[in-house]
Each structure stands twice: as structure tokens, then as C-alpha cells.
Design a protein around this motif. Structure first.
Motif, PDB file in Angstrom:
ATOM      1  N   ALA A 163      34.321  38.943  35.915  1.00  0.00           N
ATOM      2  CA  ALA A 163      33.879  40.238  36.444  1.00  0.00           C
ATOM      3  C   ALA A 163      32.366  40.306  36.607  1.00  0.00           C
ATOM      4  CB  ALA A 163      34.364  41.363  35.532  1.00  0.00           C
ATOM      5  N   LYS A 164      31.641  39.520  35.836  1.00  0.00           N
ATOM      6  CA  LYS A 164      30.181  39.559  35.912  1.00  0.00           C
ATOM      7  C   LYS A 164      29.673  39.118  37.277  1.00  0.00           C
ATOM      8  CE  LYS A 164      29.501  38.786  30.943  1.00  0.00           C
ATOM      9  NZ  LYS A 164      29.014  37.842  29.906  1.00  0.00           N
ATOM     10  N   ALA A 165      30.402  38.226  37.941  1.00  0.00           N
ATOM     11  CA  ALA A 165      29.971  37.715  39.242  1.00  0.00           C
ATOM     12  C   ALA A 165      30.797  38.278  40.389  1.00  0.00           C
ATOM     13  CB  ALA A 165      30.051  36.188  39.244  1.00  0.00           C
TER      14      ALA A 165
ATOM     15  N   TYR B  69      45.785  36.544  34.358  1.00  0.00           N
ATOM     16  CA  TYR B  69      46.738  37.393  33.649  1.00  0.00           C
ATOM     17  C   TYR B  69      46.068  37.839  32.356  1.00  0.00           C
ATOM     18  CZ  TYR B  69      50.335  35.616  36.800  1.00  0.00           C
ATOM     19  OH  TYR B  69      51.070  35.295  37.908  1.00  0.00           O
ATOM     20  N   LEU B  70      46.532  38.965  31.796  1.00  0.00           N
ATOM     21  CA  LEU B  70      45.924  39.467  30.564  1.00  0.00           C
ATOM     22  C   LEU B  70      46.986  39.631  29.492  1.00  0.00           C
ATOM     23  CD1 LEU B  70      43.677  40.573  28.833  1.00  0.00           C
ATOM     24  CD2 LEU B  70      43.943  42.800  29.955  1.00  0.00           C
ATOM     25  N   ARG B  71      46.880  38.788  28.469  1.00  0.00           N
ATOM     26  CA  ARG B  71      47.741  38.921  27.300  1.00  0.00           C
ATOM     27  C   ARG B  71      46.968  38.628  26.024  1.00  0.00           C
ATOM     28  NH1 ARG B  71      52.028  41.765  25.545  1.00  0.00           N
ATOM     29  NH2 ARG B  71      53.056  40.740  23.810  1.00  0.00           N
ATOM     30  N   THR B  72      46.103  37.627  26.079  1.00  0.00           N
ATOM     31  CA  THR B  72      45.407  37.170  24.878  1.00  0.00           C
ATOM     32  C   THR B  72      43.926  37.531  24.926  1.00  0.00           C
ATOM     33  OG1 THR B  72      44.799  35.020  25.804  1.00  0.00           O
ATOM     34  CG2 THR B  72      46.995  35.209  24.794  1.00  0.00           C
ATOM     35  N   LEU B  73      43.275  37.347  23.790  1.00  0.00           N
ATOM     36  CA  LEU B  73      41.833  37.553  23.726  1.00  0.00           C
ATOM     37  C   LEU B  73      41.115  36.595  24.664  1.00  0.00           C
ATOM     38  CD1 LEU B  73      39.276  38.778  22.508  1.00  0.00           C
ATOM     39  CD2 LEU B  73      39.545  37.224  20.557  1.00  0.00           C
ATOM     40  N   ALA B  74      41.588  35.361  24.723  1.00  0.00           N
ATOM     41  CA  ALA B  74      40.976  34.395  25.638  1.00  0.00           C
ATOM     42  C   ALA B  74      41.119  34.853  27.080  1.00  0.00           C
ATOM     43  CB  ALA B  74      41.614  33.025  25.437  1.00  0.00           C
ATOM     44  N   ASP B  75      42.293  35.436  27.425  1.00  0.00           N
ATOM     45  CA  ASP B  75      42.480  35.971  28.778  1.00  0.00           C
ATOM     46  C   ASP B  75      41.456  37.056  29.079  1.00  0.00           C
ATOM     47  OD1 ASP B  75      44.726  34.366  29.167  1.00  0.00           O
ATOM     48  OD2 ASP B  75      46.131  35.939  28.540  1.00  0.00           O
ATOM     49  N   SER B  76      41.291  37.996  28.135  1.00  0.00           N
ATOM     50  CA  SER B  76      40.350  39.095  28.339  1.00  0.00           C
ATOM     51  C   SER B  76      38.931  38.573  28.496  1.00  0.00           C
ATOM     52  CB  SER B  76      40.436  40.084  27.170  1.00  0.00           C
ATOM     53  OG  SER B  76      39.703  41.256  27.438  1.00  0.00           O
ATOM     54  N   ASN B  77      38.558  37.586  27.692  1.00  0.00           N
ATOM     55  CA  ASN B  77      37.211  37.023  27.800  1.00  0.00           C
ATOM     56  C   ASN B  77      36.987  36.352  29.151  1.00  0.00           C
ATOM     57  OD1 ASN B  77      36.268  37.838  25.272  1.00  0.00           O
ATOM     58  ND2 ASN B  77      37.078  36.030  24.243  1.00  0.00           N
ATOM     59  N   ARG B  78      38.023  35.677  29.664  1.00  0.00           N
ATOM     60  CA  ARG B  78      37.885  35.044  30.967  1.00  0.00           C
ATOM     61  C   ARG B  78      37.701  36.083  32.078  1.00  0.00           C
ATOM     62  NH1 ARG B  78      41.328  30.857  28.674  1.00  0.00           N
ATOM     63  NH2 ARG B  78      43.182  32.151  28.982  1.00  0.00           N
TER      64      ARG B  78
ATOM     65  N   LEU C 280      42.122  45.004  24.408  1.00  0.00           N
ATOM     66  CA  LEU C 280      41.787  43.973  25.396  1.00  0.00           C
ATOM     67  C   LEU C 280      41.789  44.519  26.812  1.00  0.00           C
ATOM     68  CD1 LEU C 280      43.773  40.884  24.086  1.00  0.00           C
ATOM     69  CD2 LEU C 280      41.457  41.627  23.493  1.00  0.00           C
ATOM     70  N   SER C 281      42.608  45.536  27.072  1.00  0.00           N
ATOM     71  CA  SER C 281      42.655  46.125  28.412  1.00  0.00           C
ATOM     72  C   SER C 281      41.923  47.460  28.481  1.00  0.00           C
ATOM     73  CB  SER C 281      44.112  46.317  28.849  1.00  0.00           C
ATOM     74  OG  SER C 281      44.797  47.175  27.954  1.00  0.00           O
ATOM     75  N   LYS C 282      41.353  47.877  27.358  1.00  0.00           N
ATOM     76  CA  LYS C 282      40.692  49.174  27.309  1.00  0.00           C
ATOM     77  C   LYS C 282      39.183  48.985  27.133  1.00  0.00           C
ATOM     78  CE  LYS C 282      44.803  51.542  25.419  1.00  0.00           C
ATOM     79  NZ  LYS C 282      45.736  50.406  25.249  1.00  0.00           N
TER      80      LYS C 282
ATOM     81  N   LEU D  83      38.221  38.481  42.711  1.00  0.00           N
ATOM     82  CA  LEU D  83      38.870  38.470  41.405  1.00  0.00           C
ATOM     83  C   LEU D  83      40.239  39.110  41.566  1.00  0.00           C
ATOM     84  CD1 LEU D  83      38.935  38.173  38.284  1.00  0.00           C
ATOM     85  CD2 LEU D  83      37.699  40.346  38.136  1.00  0.00           C
ATOM     86  N   VAL D  84      41.263  38.486  40.997  1.00  0.00           N
ATOM     87  CA  VAL D  84      42.626  39.019  41.041  1.00  0.00           C
ATOM     88  C   VAL D  84      43.172  39.038  39.620  1.00  0.00           C
ATOM     89  CG1 VAL D  84      44.980  38.669  41.874  1.00  0.00           C
ATOM     90  CG2 VAL D  84      43.039  38.146  43.368  1.00  0.00           C
ATOM     91  N   VAL D  85      43.716  40.177  39.218  1.00  0.00           N
ATOM     92  CA  VAL D  85      44.366  40.298  37.913  1.00  0.00           C
ATOM     93  C   VAL D  85      45.800  40.748  38.152  1.00  0.00           C
ATOM     94  CG1 VAL D  85      44.345  41.349  35.638  1.00  0.00           C
ATOM     95  CG2 VAL D  85      42.183  40.905  36.802  1.00  0.00           C
TER      96      VAL D  85
END
Length: 517
Positions: free
Chosen positions: A270-272, A256-265, A175-177, A358-360
């Protein structure tokens, strides 16, 4: 997870002289259009598939340890006899090839295709007096590995996996790679298909949180009002991201990044986006920085440390990792913290303002212990378990990010937050819920990817008194050894995969690791 394999070495289907296969070494060959790794001992020859079933690592470049082959990339382990995946992160076996030795030539006669990873291994049966129902709370690395191992070990009772995640178990490290960087397709991410769980009668209750464990009544209560009975319970609740409290910290472009849904968000955001601020120079934070830089965003990393990863890997490795990112254009703001987030910027405590749409935030995680604490389990900055991963309450086990276990290599009780460790603990806990009495003695291992550089780490060093470097980090060719009182606690390698494996084996056997490339 690679494309069509390259076929190297001789074609054993056509035959090859036995005398030309070295004794007791990994030998690359192929047959029936598939790569093989071959081992000869005397006149006996065994051959198994040469691609690790985790990410496709080249087993011929790995290490032969007794009757097993270890993958150089992420330290999965396979049986030479059966192809079985004996150690995570690989969950599926590799194929084996039947070979004959005729008139001094080795000839491959047929390929034996493996079953999926939860199919019971021949001649392995569940222990007598096995529990009627096993419940697993958590659908991450440990929980999924445990459910699969129960079936692989011949258990035929009820298996229920409860997860608060909306998705079936997935490959969290990705998810982070590569997945976040856009280099891995979505179909790489699920660990198993829905049909896999149905086939093996693993009942997955997803998107529902377990709210209580009644240790005396042997029940787990769910948020939807259901109660699930158990004879054995595995708590594998994982960890939750540390959330920063600051003005603007709840704005919609803060993630925040922990779940698949987080990564998808984050992928969608990031696209915009044009510029991102990553708060935290943790492994997750830095991998997010690399992934979003790969996507072409301007990336700033804000962290209070003087050097990334210094407390975990030492200042030299920290400086090396920082250089990898700076060469790709990442800007570091170290020795600083953010004071607020605005709609299009982040303000640091120094007053500096960084443009960011964007902030992570990746400043670490905390083990999810509330369920275990409320159930009355013994605690020590985690769930205290014995060498069999059983808690203070008989029949209740813990694995993964929440478990603190007696590590035989350091002589201390430790808790780690590594994917491979969690999977291996899940597998051991599963066997012990069936009465195996198998000690958890695996050496901790993890890997971290930064662009085209992978760093591997074996062992566990919360503190060390001596750090030595063999080779040159700047050239991506080095071994870093961390010691205390003359004992090797951890070994970090860059560009030396086989050396990492040797260090792991040396720690398992309590011997000093060999040095060299």
C-alpha cells in the motif's frame, strides 16, 4: 488499547458517602490514580478497575449482570469479586480495590494488582485424573485461549501448541482494522510475549504444520517428522481464505488477508500503491477497503451481491454500510465479478477495466478440515462436536471455525467464524479436557469496524422471516432485530452498546430483548 484513562466520579481514597452510591448500578469513581467501577448492594461495596483489558473499553458504561460486569465494546465479562476475566475477548483480569465502609463513608484502602491471565485462580484446582499431556493444533483464537485456560484452571501437565503460522498467537481481528489502517502499532498485535509462554510452560511449536492425527495411537505427526503424543487433543485449525482462480490471480500484487504476514505484505504494498481493487464485500473485504481508504488509496470494491452483507445482516444494514464507505470515497461495482487481473488493472466480466496496482481478495474462508477428516472424526460441514465440544472420538475436542456444535439458542447445530466465539470455545474446551463437563452455551457475538462506526451482532440468524429497525441507521443510532416464528435470532446494533449487551443477556436467559437506547 487506549491512552491514559480519564478519572471521573469521586476519589474513593478520600472517602465518599455510601448513601450517594446508587443501589445495584454501575457507578464510576477512581482511587490511586486509576478509574474504578463500583457496585453497591445494601451496605456491601465492591470496586474493580474500570478499563477492559481487551481494548480499554469503559466498564462503567457496560452492564451489571449478577456478580459480573460486561464491557460495552466487545462483551468481555469480569468478576466483581476477583476482577477475573470470565469471558473472552478479554484474557487478563482487571485490578480490584479493597474498600471499607466507615461511619457511612466508602473508603478505598488498597489496590490489589492482578496477575497475568494464565496465573491459576486461587482455590481452583485441576480435576482428579487430569491427562498427562494435552496437544492443541492451531495457534489462533481458540488454541491460544485454550492453552491459557488450562494453566489458569490449575493444570500442571504438558501443554503443546502447534501452529503452522510463523508468529506466536496474535490479535487477528486487528489485521483488517486499525493495524492495516496504520492506526495501531505493531506491539499491539501479539496476544502474549514469548516470555509468557515460557513462564507458563506452554510449548509453542510454530511454523510447522500438523500433517496427521492418529486417534488410536494418540499422536500428532508434524511436517518435520516429529510425533507428539497426547492424552487429550484440541483441534483448532481455523479456516483458510477462498482463493479465486482467474487469469492473473497469482500476480505478485494480488493479496489475501488471513495472517499477520499477509497484513504486513499488504501494508508494504500500500505504501507504493495508488489504487486498489478489493474483491468481495465480506466483512474482511469491507474492513480492508476502509483501512486502505484511510491510508489514502483510491478504493474500488467488486462483488456479485446487490448489496454488501445483505445475506448476513439484511438489505437495510447492507445499504447503511455501503453508504459509510461511499461517503469516504469508496466506489462499488456490485452485481459483478472480476474476470482477470493485469499488472495495473482488473477487468470485470462486463468488460469494464479498473486501474489497480494493488488487489486484495476477500471473498470468504473455508474451515480447515483435512486433518479432522483424515483422523476419522464425525463431520457435518465442519467437525461435529457435542455440547461439551468433544468430537465423535472421545478425548479429541474441536473449537473455533471448524466446530459445529448444538446451539441451545437456535435449537440447531451451527458453525460460526467469529473471533470471540472461537476464544470462548477454546476456554470451554480446555476446562472440559480437564473433566469439567461444562456445556458451551455462549451466545455468538462479533463486531465489525468501518471507519469510526462499529456494528455489533449478537445471536445467529442464517435465515429470518422478519426484520425490524428501531432508530435510524443513517444517524448511527439503531437496533435491528431478526426473528423467525416470533423468536429473536439475532440483534444488530449501531451506537447502542448497552442495548447489545441487554440483547445478549436476554438470549442467554431465553427472554425477549428489551428495546430502547
Amino acid at each position: 488499547m487506549s491512552g491514559s484513562p480519564e478519572l471521573t466520579g469521586p476519589d474513593l481514597a478520600l472517602g465518599f458517602p455510601l448513601a450517594q452510591i446508587p443501589q445495584g448500578e454501575l457507578f464510576a469513581a477512581h482511587a490511586f490514580g486509576k478509574p474504578l467501577v463500583v457496585v453497591r448492594r445494601g451496605d456491601s461495596v465492591r470496586a474493580i478497575g474500570a478499563q477492559c483489558t481487551h481494548y480499554g473499553g469503559p466498564l462503567a458504561e457496560g452492564l451489571l449482570v449478577d456478580d459480573t460486569v460486561r464491557c460495552p465494546w466487545h462483551h468481555a465479562c469480569f468478576s466483581l469479586d476477583t476482577g477475573e476475566a470470565l469471558r473472552a475477548p478479554a484474557l487478563n483480569p482487571v485490578p480490584t480495590v479493597a474498600v471499607d465502609v466507615r461511619e457511612g463513608r466508602v473508603i478505598a484502602t488498597r489496590e490489589i494488582e492482578p496477575a497475568d491471565g494464565a496465573t491459576p485462580v486461587p482455590d481452583r484446582t485441576a480435576a482428579q485424573g487430569a491427562p498427562a499431556a494435552i496437544v492443541i493444533v492451531g495457534g489462533g483464537a481458540a488454541g491460544n485461549a485454550a492453552a491459557e485456560m488450562l494453566r489458569r484452571d490449575g493444570y500442571t501437565g504438558r501443554v503443546t501448541m502447534i501452529t503452522a503460522d510463523e508468529s506466536l498467537p496474535y490479535d487477528r481481528p486487528n489485521l483488517s482494522k486499525d493495524y492495516l489502517a496504520g492506526n495501531a502499532p505493531a506491539d499491539w498485535i501479539p496476544l502474549r510475549s514469548p516470555g509468557f509462554y515460557a513462564k507458563h510452560q506452554i510449548d509453542v511449536i510454530a511454523d510447522v504444520r500438523a500433517t496427521a492425527v492418529d486417534a488410536a495411537a494418540r499422536t500428532v505427526s508434524l511436517a518435520d517428522g516429529r510425533q507428539i503424543a497426547f492424552d487429550r487433543l484440541l483441534l483448532a485449525t481455523g479456516a483458510d481464505p477462498v482463493r479465486l482462480k482467474m487469469p492473473g490471480g497469482d500476480l505478485p500484487h494480488v493479496h489475501y488477508l488471513r495472517t499477520l504476514a499477509d497484513s504486513n505484505r499488504i501494508v508494504e504494498a500500500a505504501k507504493a500503491a495508488r489504487s486498489v481493487v478489493v474483491m468481495g464485500a465480506s466483512f474482511i473485504g469491507l474492513e480492508v477497503a476502509a483501512a486502505l481508504r484511510t491510508r489514502g488509496l483510491e478504493v474500488h470494491v467488486v462483488a456479485p451481491e446487490a448489496q454488501p452483507l445483505e445475506k448476513v445482516m439484511g438489505p437495510e444494514v447492507g445499504a447503511f454500510v455501503r453508504s459509510l464507505h461511499e461517503k469516504r470515497g469508496v466506489v462499488f461495482h456490485l452485481g459483478q465479478s472480476a474476470s482477470s487481473v493485469e499488472a495495473s488493472s482488473v477487468t470485470l466480466e462486463s468488460g469494464e477495466r479498473i486501474a489497480a496496482d494493488l488487489v486484495v481478495i476477500g471473498v470468504g474462508v473455508r474451515p480447515a478440515l483435512a486433518l479432522a477428516e483424515a483422523a476419522g472424526l464425525g463431520m457435518d460441514r465442519g467437525v461435529s462436536v457435542n455440547e461439551f465440544l468433544e468430537s465423535s472420538v472421545p478425548g479429541i475436542f474441536a473449537a473455533g471455525d471448524i466446530a459445529r456444535w448444538p446451539d441451545p439458542h437456535t435449537g440447531s447445530a451451527i458453525r460460526v467464524e467469529h473471533w470471540a466465539v472461537a476464544e470462548r470455545q477454546g476456554q470451554t474446551a480446555a476446562r472440559n479436557m480437564l473433566g469439567r463437563k461444562e456445556k458451551f452455551e455462549a451466545v455468538p457475538f462479533f463486531w465489525s469496524a468501518h471507519y469510526d462506526t462499529t456494528i455489533t451482532y449478537v445471536g445467529h440468524a442464517e435465515q429470518w422471516t422478519a426484520l425490524t429497525i428501531d432508530g435510524e441507521l443513517s444517524r448511527g443510532d439503531a437496533t435491528v432485530t431478526m426473528k423467525s416464528a416470533g423468536k429473536t435470532l439475532a440483534v444488530i446494533t449501531v451506537g447502542r452498546d448497552r442495548e447489545s449487551l441487554r440483547a445478549e443477556v436476554a438470549m442467554e436467559r431465553g427472554a425477549p430483548a428489551r428495546s430502547g437506547g
